[in-house]
Design an enzyme around this catalytic site. Structure first.
Site, PDB file in Angstrom:
ATOM      1  N   HIS A 108      24.493  35.328  56.658  1.00 22.26           N
ATOM      2  CA  HIS A 108      23.039  35.326  56.741  1.00 22.26           C
ATOM      3  C   HIS A 108      22.575  36.582  57.466  1.00 22.26           C
ATOM      4  CE1 HIS A 108      18.918  34.020  57.514  1.00 22.26           C
ATOM      5  NE2 HIS A 108      19.104  33.235  56.482  1.00 22.26           N
TER       6      HIS A 108
ATOM      7  N   ASP B 214      22.763  26.897  52.062  1.00 22.15           N
ATOM      8  CA  ASP B 214      23.021  26.722  50.637  1.00 22.15           C
ATOM      9  C   ASP B 214      24.402  26.154  50.355  1.00 22.15           C
ATOM     10  OD1 ASP B 214      20.559  27.678  49.736  1.00 22.15           O
ATOM     11  OD2 ASP B 214      21.193  29.732  50.106  1.00 22.15           O
TER      12      ASP B 214
HETATM   13  N1  CMC Z   1      31.331  37.087  51.575  1.00 16.50           N
HETATM   14  C1  CMC Z   1      32.108  38.148  51.930  1.00 16.50           C
HETATM   15  N2  CMC Z   1      31.691  39.164  52.716  1.00 16.50           N
HETATM   16  C2  CMC Z   1      30.414  39.121  53.138  1.00 16.50           C
HETATM   17  C3  CMC Z   1      29.554  38.069  52.807  1.00 16.50           C
HETATM   18  C4  CMC Z   1      30.053  37.020  51.999  1.00 16.50           C
HETATM   19  N3  CMC Z   1      29.282  35.994  51.661  1.00 16.50           N
HETATM   20  N4  CMC Z   1      28.339  38.281  53.369  1.00 16.50           N
HETATM   21  C5  CMC Z   1      28.434  39.440  54.033  1.00 16.50           C
HETATM   22  N5  CMC Z   1      29.696  39.954  53.896  1.00 16.50           N
HETATM   23  C6  CMC Z   1      30.206  41.174  54.523  1.00 16.50           C
HETATM   24  C7  CMC Z   1      29.706  42.418  53.814  1.00 16.50           C
HETATM   25  O1  CMC Z   1      30.587  42.843  52.830  1.00 16.50           O
HETATM   26  C8  CMC Z   1      29.585  43.403  54.953  1.00 16.50           C
HETATM   27  O2  CMC Z   1      30.865  43.883  55.231  1.00 16.50           O
HETATM   28  P1  CMC Z   1      31.033  45.401  55.803  1.00 16.50           P
HETATM   29  O3  CMC Z   1      30.319  45.448  57.107  1.00 16.50           O
HETATM   30  O4  CMC Z   1      32.526  45.554  55.929  1.00 16.50           O
HETATM   31  O5  CMC Z   1      30.411  46.308  54.786  1.00 16.50           O
HETATM   32  C9  CMC Z   1      29.168  42.544  56.153  1.00 16.50           C
HETATM   33  O6  CMC Z   1      29.659  41.216  55.832  1.00 16.50           O
HETATM   34  C10 CMC Z   1      27.660  42.494  56.354  1.00 16.50           C
HETATM   35  O7  CMC Z   1      27.066  42.143  55.112  1.00 16.50           O
HETATM   36  P2  CMC Z   1      25.610  42.649  54.672  1.00 16.50           P
HETATM   37  O8  CMC Z   1      25.493  42.538  53.178  1.00 16.50           O
HETATM   38  O9  CMC Z   1      25.328  43.969  55.282  1.00 16.50           O
HETATM   39  O10 CMC Z   1      24.686  41.560  55.380  1.00 16.50           O
HETATM   40  P3  CMC Z   1      23.209  41.223  55.004  1.00 16.50           P
HETATM   41  O11 CMC Z   1      22.585  40.731  56.250  1.00 16.50           O
HETATM   42  O12 CMC Z   1      22.544  42.371  54.324  1.00 16.50           O
HETATM   43  O13 CMC Z   1      23.351  40.058  53.921  1.00 16.50           O
HETATM   44  C11 CMC Z   1      23.462  37.956  52.886  1.00 16.50           C
HETATM   45  C12 CMC Z   1      23.135  38.715  54.165  1.00 16.50           C
HETATM   46  C13 CMC Z   1      23.017  36.495  53.050  1.00 16.50           C
HETATM   47  C14 CMC Z   1      22.676  38.551  51.684  1.00 16.50           C
HETATM   48  C15 CMC Z   1      24.976  38.036  52.620  1.00 16.50           C
HETATM   49  O14 CMC Z   1      25.681  37.461  53.685  1.00 16.50           O
HETATM   50  C16 CMC Z   1      25.375  37.396  51.291  1.00 16.50           C
HETATM   51  O15 CMC Z   1      25.322  38.056  50.247  1.00 16.50           O
HETATM   52  N6  CMC Z   1      25.808  36.090  51.315  1.00 16.50           N
HETATM   53  C17 CMC Z   1      26.099  35.354  50.112  1.00 16.50           C
HETATM   54  C18 CMC Z   1      24.815  34.895  49.466  1.00 16.50           C
HETATM   55  C19 CMC Z   1      24.176  33.744  50.201  1.00 16.50           C
HETATM   56  O16 CMC Z   1      24.843  32.766  50.543  1.00 16.50           O
HETATM   57  N7  CMC Z   1      22.853  33.829  50.393  1.00 16.50           N
HETATM   58  C20 CMC Z   1      22.063  32.763  51.008  1.00 16.50           C
HETATM   59  C21 CMC Z   1      21.448  33.121  52.309  1.00 16.50           C
HETATM   60  S1  CMC Z   1      20.820  31.680  53.162  1.00 16.50           S
HETATM   61  C22 CMC Z   1      19.506  31.085  52.196  1.00 16.50           C
HETATM   62  C23 CMC Z   1      18.375  32.013  52.065  1.00 16.50           C
HETATM   63  O17 CMC Z   1      17.847  32.480  53.096  1.00 16.50           O
HETATM   64  O18 CMC Z   1      17.946  32.244  50.947  1.00 16.50           O
END
Ligand code: CMC
Length: 431
Positions: free
Chosen positions: A308, A366
């Site tokens: 998240h 989720d």
């Molecule tokens: N699986 C594997 N690696 C992950 C994941 C994941 N689900 N989420 C983040 N990472 C890694 C990412 O690769 C990055 O690694 P590095 O620093 O080595 O490059 C690090 O963790 C930080 O990720 P980010 O993409 O910079 O983080 P963000 O804050 O931009 O993204 C997120 C948050 C929710 C979009 C992301 O965690 C994600 O894509 N999760 C899966 C989708 C998901 O479950 N979304 C629902 C969110 S909760 C409901 C809502 O609010 O809608």
């Protein structure tokens, strides 16, 4: 907003600029850069808004490190245990919990708006039968602006109020009808003798040939899912609603924009994507393969339902949702479902794995909501529509707050331009 005497100073090219420090009631201080461009001729750069507060709001507060979520100051855990969805709607919209009379009036008004203009049913028929219910919802909610002309004037507080009531009341009807349409069943009209969550289950699962008897425990679980999704401060879809609303667009158009944004798998679409991922994994012995893929920088695969942007300790909604999932599965006697086994094992492995622990990637809301909805009999395509109808009240509350802000301006971000500087047009023969 409490403005302190403190200032931050920025030095650029030998000149110093003072940036006032704004103090919120809780949470980190905020540097006020509103005058920066005018004074220093520079923009700030923050794609993804990771360090930017785009508005002032009194509605919802999140402390990502503590795993805290407050609606109008009330912790989500207390609301999930003691309140119910319509009371939470009143709270988000009006700022305070209602007394008994206010609650009854509110409930009465909402239940009197649950039906759709009959002609909207024909509008549904324009969609392909196998449309995703989110596609239908984006279209039908946007089309509401062509059916409800008497609640389009955003400068009239009464019309704003009626639009809010209409959307909170009608979104479950629209979502249920989008579902019925997608499976070829007759649409089921709302029943105002049922509570909000029971009525939604009734509209999704009854058929004219056989009524659906709503189990109170399932209605309670549905109501809780709705409460947990009701608002989440300035997330992508809420920011979309605010941005659309900042131009003066009508409320139905703004909420349609929010629904479109929510659909993406990084946001509300994650609940569907998560369940599909669990199905794809299929059995516990395949989990290591998927964990390895999630860690592989060269593989775009992510564990859906994990991570998240704001919560870096745990997602408090996920905690409540997990308890609810256990209750629902017990009630329905589901213990040996292979998807559930994969989910439980995946959760265990990811919570212990150094990659996920060090990056603070925990199961989010989720991850568990999909398990409950699947157990209740919803197809995965309905997961995001349920998120959308639950979040509608949050979007509307934020939209109303924005319109009431006298300092409000149209949202207009700037950019760091990295394209070519001005150049002369060349005739085709010269290219
Ligand atoms: N699986 C594997 N690696 C992950 C994941 C994941 N689900 N989420 C983040 N990472 C890694 C990412 O690769 C990055 O690694 P590095 O620093 O080595 O490059 C690090 O963790 C930080 O990720 P980010 O993409 O910079 O983080 P963000 O804050 O931009 O993204 C997120 C948050 C929710 C979009 C992301 O965690 C994600 O894509 N999760 C899966 C989708 C998901 O479950 N979304 C629902 C969110 S909760 C409901 C809502 O609010 O809608």
């Amino acid at each position: 907003m409490a403005e302190t005497q403190r200032v931050a100073t920025l030095t650029l090219d030998g000149k110093t600029y003072e940036l006032p420090v704004l103090s919120p009631t809780v949470g980190p201080d905020v540097l006020d850069i509103r005058k920066l461009y005018g004074q220093a001729d520079v923009f700030t750069f923050d794609p993804g808004f990771t360090s930017t507060a785009a508005c002032e709001s009194e509605i919802t507060y999140i402390d990502g490190d503590k795993g805290e979520l407050l609606y109008r100051g009330y912790p989500i855990e207390q609301l999930a245990e003691k309140s119910h969805y319509l009371e939470v709607c009143y709270l988000l919209l009006n700022g305070e919990l209602p007394n008994e009379k206010q609650m009854n009036d509110f409930e009465y008004r909402i239940t009197r708006h649950t039906m759709l203009h009959e002609q909207i049913l024909m509008f549904f028929r324009g969609f392909r039968r196998d449309s995703h219910p989110m596609a239908t919802m984006v279209g039908v909610v946007g089309a509401m602006s062509s059916f409800y002309h008497d609640s389009l004037d955003i400068n009239d507080p009464w019309q704003r109020e009626v639009a809010a009531m209409r959307m909170i009341a009608k979104l479950p009807t629209i979502a249920a009808m989008a579902y019925k349409y997608s499976i070829g069943q007759p649409m089921v009209y709302p029943r105002n003798d049922l509570d909000y969550a029971s009525n939604f289950l009734h509209m999704c699962f009854s058929v004219p040939a056989e009524p659906y008897v709503v189990k109170p425990e399932l209605a309670k679980a549905m109501d809780r899912i709705m409460m947990l999704h009701a608002d989440h401060e300035q997330n992508a879809s809420t920011s979309t609603v605010r941005l659309a609303g900042s131009s003066g667009a009508n409320p139905f158009a703004c909420i349609a924009a929010g629904i479109a944004c929510l659909w993406g798998p990084a946001h509300g679409g994650a609940n569907q994507a998560c369940l599909e991922m669990l199905r794809e994994i299929g059995s516990v012995d395949r989990i290591p393969e998927y964990i390895a893929r999630a860690k592989d920088k060269n593989d775009p695969f992510r564990l859906m339902g994990f991570g998240h942007r704001v919560y870096k300790n745990f997602d408090p909604r996920a905690k409540v949702m997990k308890e609810s999932a256990d209750e629902v599965l017990d009630l329905l006697g589901i213990h040996d479902n292979p998807i559930l086994q994969v989910a439980k094992e995946l959760e265990k492995i990811a919570l212990e794995d150094d990659y996920f622990v060090s990056k603070k990637l925990y199961p989010n809301v989720d991850f568990y909501s999909g398990i409950i909805l699947e157990a209740m009999g919803f197809p995965t395509a309905m997961f995001t529509p349920i998120f959308a109808l639950s979040r509608t009240v949050g979007w509307i509350s934020q939209w109303k707050e924005m319109l009431g802000d006298p300092t409000g301006k149209i949202g207009r971000p700037r950019q760091l331009y990295t394209g070519l500087p001005a150049r002369d047009y060349r005739e085709v023969k010269d290219r």
